[in-house]
Design an enzyme around this catalytic site. Structure first.
Site, PDB file in Angstrom:
ATOM      1  N   GLY A 202      60.119 -73.790-108.501  1.00 45.22           N
ATOM      2  CA  GLY A 202      61.273 -73.005-108.071  1.00 45.22           C
ATOM      3  C   GLY A 202      62.469 -73.184-108.983  1.00 45.22           C
ATOM      4  CG  ASP A 203      65.751 -73.938-107.816  1.00 44.63           C
ATOM      5  OD1 ASP A 203      66.017 -72.940-107.121  1.00 44.63           O
ATOM      6  OD2 ASP A 203      65.687 -75.091-107.348  1.00 44.63           O
TER       7      ASP A 203
ATOM      8  CE  LYS B  63      61.995 -67.941-107.686  1.00 43.38           C
ATOM      9  NZ  LYS B  63      62.262 -69.343-108.087  1.00 43.38           N
TER      10      LYS B  63
ATOM     11  CG  ASN C 235      62.695 -71.037 -98.252  1.00 40.15           C
ATOM     12  OD1 ASN C 235      62.922 -69.838 -98.270  1.00 40.15           O
ATOM     13  ND2 ASN C 235      61.470 -71.518 -98.313  1.00 40.15           N
TER      14      ASN C 235
ATOM     15  N   GLY D  36      67.332 -69.671-103.169  1.00 39.34           N
ATOM     16  CA  GLY D  36      68.692 -69.487-103.678  1.00 39.34           C
ATOM     17  C   GLY D  36      68.576 -68.913-105.070  1.00 39.34           C
ATOM     18  CG  HIS D  37      66.468 -65.999-105.938  1.00 40.41           C
ATOM     19  ND1 HIS D  37      65.524 -65.034-105.754  1.00 40.41           N
ATOM     20  CD2 HIS D  37      65.842 -67.178-105.667  1.00 40.41           C
ATOM     21  CE1 HIS D  37      64.383 -65.584-105.383  1.00 40.41           C
ATOM     22  NE2 HIS D  37      64.554 -66.899-105.310  1.00 40.41           N
TER      23      HIS D  37
ATOM     24  CD  GLN E  51      60.478 -70.358-101.498  1.00 41.20           C
ATOM     25  OE1 GLN E  51      59.696 -69.521-101.104  1.00 41.20           O
ATOM     26  NE2 GLN E  51      61.759 -70.312-101.172  1.00 41.20           N
TER      27      GLN E  51
ATOM     28  CB  THR F  68      57.746 -73.524 -99.277  1.00 38.48           C
ATOM     29  OG1 THR F  68      58.482 -72.933 -98.188  1.00 38.48           O
ATOM     30  CG2 THR F  68      57.049 -72.428-100.084  1.00 38.48           C
TER      31      THR F  68
ATOM     32  CB  THR G 167      70.092 -77.943 -99.864  1.00 41.78           C
ATOM     33  OG1 THR G 167      69.444 -78.212-101.114  1.00 41.78           O
ATOM     34  CG2 THR G 167      69.125 -77.239 -98.929  1.00 41.78           C
TER      35      THR G 167
ATOM     36  NE  ARG H  99      67.683 -80.477-100.895  1.00 39.23           N
ATOM     37  CZ  ARG H  99      66.440 -80.307-100.456  1.00 39.23           C
ATOM     38  NH1 ARG H  99      65.733 -81.354-100.066  1.00 39.23           N
ATOM     39  NH2 ARG H  99      65.890 -79.117-100.396  1.00 39.23           N
TER      40      ARG H  99
ATOM     41  CB  ALA I 170      67.108 -66.734-120.199  1.00 37.73           C
TER      42      ALA I 170
ATOM     43  N   GLY J  52      71.307 -68.313-121.663  1.00 32.36           N
ATOM     44  CA  GLY J  52      72.535 -68.526-120.898  1.00 32.36           C
ATOM     45  C   GLY J  52      72.389 -67.840-119.558  1.00 32.36           C
TER      46      GLY J  52
HETATM   47  P1  GDP Z   1      65.914 -69.003-109.018  1.00 31.58           P
HETATM   48  O1  GDP Z   1      65.847 -69.670-107.697  1.00 31.58           O
HETATM   49  O2  GDP Z   1      64.602 -69.040-109.742  1.00 31.58           O
HETATM   50  O3  GDP Z   1      66.490 -67.626-108.976  1.00 31.58           O
HETATM   51  O4  GDP Z   1      66.904 -69.873-109.915  1.00 31.58           O
HETATM   52  P2  GDP Z   1      68.338 -70.462-109.457  1.00 31.58           P
HETATM   53  O5  GDP Z   1      69.327 -69.358-109.490  1.00 31.58           O
HETATM   54  O6  GDP Z   1      68.209 -71.257-108.219  1.00 31.58           O
HETATM   55  O7  GDP Z   1      68.596 -71.508-110.608  1.00 31.58           O
HETATM   56  C1  GDP Z   1      68.699 -71.133-111.946  1.00 31.58           C
HETATM   57  C2  GDP Z   1      70.085 -71.526-112.460  1.00 31.58           C
HETATM   58  O8  GDP Z   1      70.100 -71.445-113.866  1.00 31.58           O
HETATM   59  C3  GDP Z   1      71.190 -70.587-111.996  1.00 31.58           C
HETATM   60  O9  GDP Z   1      72.381 -71.315-111.878  1.00 31.58           O
HETATM   61  C4  GDP Z   1      71.289 -69.583-113.129  1.00 31.58           C
HETATM   62  O10 GDP Z   1      72.578 -68.986-113.242  1.00 31.58           O
HETATM   63  C5  GDP Z   1      71.025 -70.469-114.313  1.00 31.58           C
HETATM   64  N1  GDP Z   1      70.367 -69.822-115.455  1.00 31.58           N
HETATM   65  C6  GDP Z   1      69.393 -68.873-115.467  1.00 31.58           C
HETATM   66  N2  GDP Z   1      68.981 -68.625-116.726  1.00 31.58           N
HETATM   67  C7  GDP Z   1      69.715 -69.449-117.522  1.00 31.58           C
HETATM   68  C8  GDP Z   1      69.733 -69.700-118.929  1.00 31.58           C
HETATM   69  O11 GDP Z   1      68.981 -69.124-119.707  1.00 31.58           O
HETATM   70  N3  GDP Z   1      70.614 -70.643-119.375  1.00 31.58           N
HETATM   71  C9  GDP Z   1      71.446 -71.325-118.545  1.00 31.58           C
HETATM   72  N4  GDP Z   1      72.265 -72.227-119.067  1.00 31.58           N
HETATM   73  N5  GDP Z   1      71.457 -71.118-117.216  1.00 31.58           N
HETATM   74  C10 GDP Z   1      70.590 -70.200-116.728  1.00 31.58           C
HETATM   75  P1  IMO Z   2      63.999 -70.650-105.051  1.00 28.05           P
HETATM   76  O1  IMO Z   2      63.483 -69.300-104.573  1.00 28.05           O
HETATM   77  C1  IMO Z   2      63.345 -74.939-105.140  1.00 28.05           C
HETATM   78  C2  IMO Z   2      61.435 -76.725-101.620  1.00 28.05           C
HETATM   79  C3  IMO Z   2      62.266 -77.666-100.761  1.00 28.05           C
HETATM   80  C4  IMO Z   2      61.171 -78.591-100.246  1.00 28.05           C
HETATM   81  C5  IMO Z   2      59.983 -77.656-100.052  1.00 28.05           C
HETATM   82  C6  IMO Z   2      59.779 -77.172 -98.630  1.00 28.05           C
HETATM   83  O2  IMO Z   2      65.463 -70.740-105.165  1.00 28.05           O
HETATM   84  O3  IMO Z   2      63.245 -71.073-106.272  1.00 28.05           O
HETATM   85  P2  IMO Z   2      61.080 -75.459 -97.075  1.00 28.05           P
HETATM   86  O4  IMO Z   2      62.497 -75.453 -96.600  1.00 28.05           O
HETATM   87  O5  IMO Z   2      60.687 -74.245 -97.835  1.00 28.05           O
HETATM   88  O6  IMO Z   2      60.107 -75.782 -95.983  1.00 28.05           O
HETATM   89  O7  IMO Z   2      61.004 -76.710 -98.093  1.00 28.05           O
HETATM   90  O8  IMO Z   2      60.231 -76.547-100.899  1.00 28.05           O
HETATM   91  N1  IMO Z   2      62.016 -75.400-101.838  1.00 28.05           N
HETATM   92  C7  IMO Z   2      62.578 -74.992-102.988  1.00 28.05           C
HETATM   93  N2  IMO Z   2      62.786 -75.657-104.144  1.00 28.05           N
HETATM   94  N3  IMO Z   2      63.695 -73.646-105.042  1.00 28.05           N
HETATM   95  C8  IMO Z   2      63.441 -72.958-103.909  1.00 28.05           C
HETATM   96  O9  IMO Z   2      63.610 -71.621-103.821  1.00 28.05           O
HETATM   97  C9  IMO Z   2      62.914 -73.643-102.794  1.00 28.05           C
HETATM   98  N4  IMO Z   2      62.574 -73.287-101.534  1.00 28.05           N
HETATM   99  C10 IMO Z   2      62.026 -74.356-100.971  1.00 28.05           C
HETATM  100  O10 IMO Z   2      63.234 -78.340-101.520  1.00 28.05           O
HETATM  101  O11 IMO Z   2      60.840 -79.529-101.233  1.00 28.05           O
HETATM  102 MG    MG Z   3      66.820 -71.154-106.625  1.00 28.52          MG
END
Ligand code: GDP
Ligand code: IMO
Ligand code: MG
Length: 405
Positions: free
Chosen positions: A12-13, A16, A38, A40-41, A222, A237, A299, A301, A394, A396
């Site tokens: 995750g994270d 996306k 759960n 966070g995009h 995720q 998850t 969260t 965290r 990517a 930035g």
């Molecule tokens: P997602 O859950 O997969 O949508 O990802 P999140 O948004 O939770 O986490 C990705 C983080 O990295 C966010 O704060 C984005 O703004 C940041 N981000 C995405 N692509 C880049 C990149 O190429 N460079 C940097 N420095 N940050 C990025």
């Molecule tokens: P995005 O879409 C990262 C993790 C939680 C925990 C496990 C189960 O932003 O990538 P849950 O609340 O789903 O039962 O928790 O999954 N988790 C994520 N980790 N990015 C996420 O979503 C997540 N959604 C759930 O931290 O370990």
């Molecule tokens: Mg996320």
């Protein structure tokens, strides 16, 4: 007609939200098909930053219809708060459609998520949003679905049938305060008044759109390693985050999908508990965390950080049938003189290859050739290890900070 699935290849994270927002200009529909708040995009375009949890990341585009599919679990209170926040920022959610078959997260799901986690010997580190308990009720065939908001008499009858069991579990087993059914009914009646116009048969909507030649983007939440079947069970998850989940969770058939885009971070992070073999507990891990601003969107965290794990992404290529990869956050690695990549495992331990760093700011690069040779070599090596072409890099967080290859 064609549909694209966009998914996380790691834990995750991966970025996306950013890549969904980037490519959504070419789509008519942007669909969430699993998970709930759960997720966070983050989307940043022209300096405007959005943190999205349930609303699909294509919401910024006026020509895109955002859809929350049947495979999602929806906390209506959270969804309405998110809609209000977006509208206050001038982003209309009038086009948003919600599947009548998506399950509703109820207050007892949230309470049970916390209670179960507190009582677990091996903690999962859930987000505490009620995701697991809601999917449990779906599988047990006792869940309430969004369609129940369209008929409040049935909603009440269903709630009355389910609530005693939930109250008993919460108070007798977990020793937690019990819940007031009348309060729930009143609250959900209020949500119904505001959401009823958006609730429909989204599977039919998407199939008709595909028949009419429209482009559909299915935005995963995720990542593959958090998938209920294919991830690091039980530290996962409760939904199918892999590409297969996209058809089940949207109601369109697999033959409609011709592109599966995997998103991979150029290093690795994980939130919550569970295995993470390339995790760094040292200064390098701290550098990744600070340079990458690795704090959870949902969260708050701190995310655990480590080196890129090539077998993890290769596995994602296999499980999801990836046709291409987007590599994100390459700029974060500019901090390092040398970069390690796990290329294999021996006796359960990562085997590392060391690649030269570039130590130059690459956030202004807009073509692959503009990248320093060492950065180009890094991307090419990851591409080779994954066996999938890297078509997007990517450099930035902003929409513009992207290289299309
Ligand atoms: P997602 O859950 O997969 O949508 O990802 P999140 O948004 O939770 O986490 C990705 C983080 O990295 C966010 O704060 C984005 O703004 C940041 N981000 C995405 N692509 C880049 C990149 O190429 N460079 C940097 N420095 N940050 C990025
Ligand atoms: P995005 O879409 C990262 C993790 C939680 C925990 C496990 C189960 O932003 O990538 P849950 O609340 O789903 O039962 O928790 O999954 N988790 C994520 N980790 N990015 C996420 O979503 C997540 N959604 C759930 O931290 O370990
Ligand atoms: Mg996320």
């Amino acid at each position: 007609m064609s549909a694209t699935v966009l998914i996380g290849t790691q834990w995750g994270d991966e970025g996306k939200g950013k890549i969904t927002d980037l490519i959504c200009a070419d789509y008519d529909y942007c669909v969430r098909y699993q998970g709930g708040n759960n997720a966070g995009h983050t989307v940043i375009a022209n300096g405007h930053e959005l943190a999205l949890h349930l609303v699909p990341s294509g919401v910024m585009y006026e020509q895109v219809t955002p859809v929350i599919g049947n495979g999602c679990v929806i906390d209506p209170k959270v969804l309405l708060e998110e809609i209000d926040k977006l509208e206050a920022e001038g982003i209309s959610c009038a086009r948003l459609k919600i599947s009548a078959h998506a399950h509703m997260i109820m207050p007892y799901h949230v309470a049970l998520d916390h209670a179960a986690e507190d009582n677990r010997a091996h903690k999962v580190g859930t987000t505490g949003r009620g995701i697991g308990p809601c999917y449990q009720d779906k599988a047990a065939r006792i869940g309430l679905r969004m369609e129940n908001l369209l008929d409040l008499e049935r909603f009440e009858a269903h709630l009355k049938a389910v609530l005693p069991g939930k109250k008993c579990l919460l108070s007798e087993f977990y020793g937690q305060p019990t819940l007031d059914g009348d309060r729930i009914l009143a609250d959900y009646s209020g949500y119904a008044a505001r959401l009823r116009d958006k609730i429909c048969d989204t599977g039919l909507l998407l199939n008709l759109a595909l028949d009419a030649g429209k482009q559909v983007l299915l935005e995963g939440a995720q990542g593959t390693q958090l998938d209920l079947d294919h991830g690091t069970y039980p530290y996962v998850t409760s939904s199918s985050c892999s590409a297969g989940g996209a058809t089940v969770g949207s109601g369109i058939g697999p033959t409609r999908i011709d592109r599966v885009l995997g998103i991979a971070k150029a290093y690795l992070t994980r939130v919550g508990e569970g295995p993470f073999p390339t995790e760094l507990d040292d200064e390098d891990g701290a550098t990744l965390g600070s340079a990458g601003a690795e704090v959870g969107v949902t969260t708050g965290r701190a995310r655990r950080c480590g080196w890129y794990d090539a077998p993890v992404v290769k596995y994602a290529a296999q499980v999801n049938g990836l046709t291409e990869l987007a590599l994100t956050k390459l700029d974060v690695l500019s901090a390092f003189a040398e970069i390690k990549v796990c290329v294999d495992y021996q006796d359960g331990r990562p085997v590392y290859e060391t690649l030269p760093g570039w130590q130059t700011d690459i956030t202004g690069c807009r073509s692959f050739e503009e990248l320093p040779m060492a950065a180009q070599a890094y991307v090419k090596r990851l591409e080779e290890l994954a066996g999938v072409p890297v078509t997007i890099v990517a450099v930035g967080p902003d929409r513009a900070q992207t290289i299309l290859r």
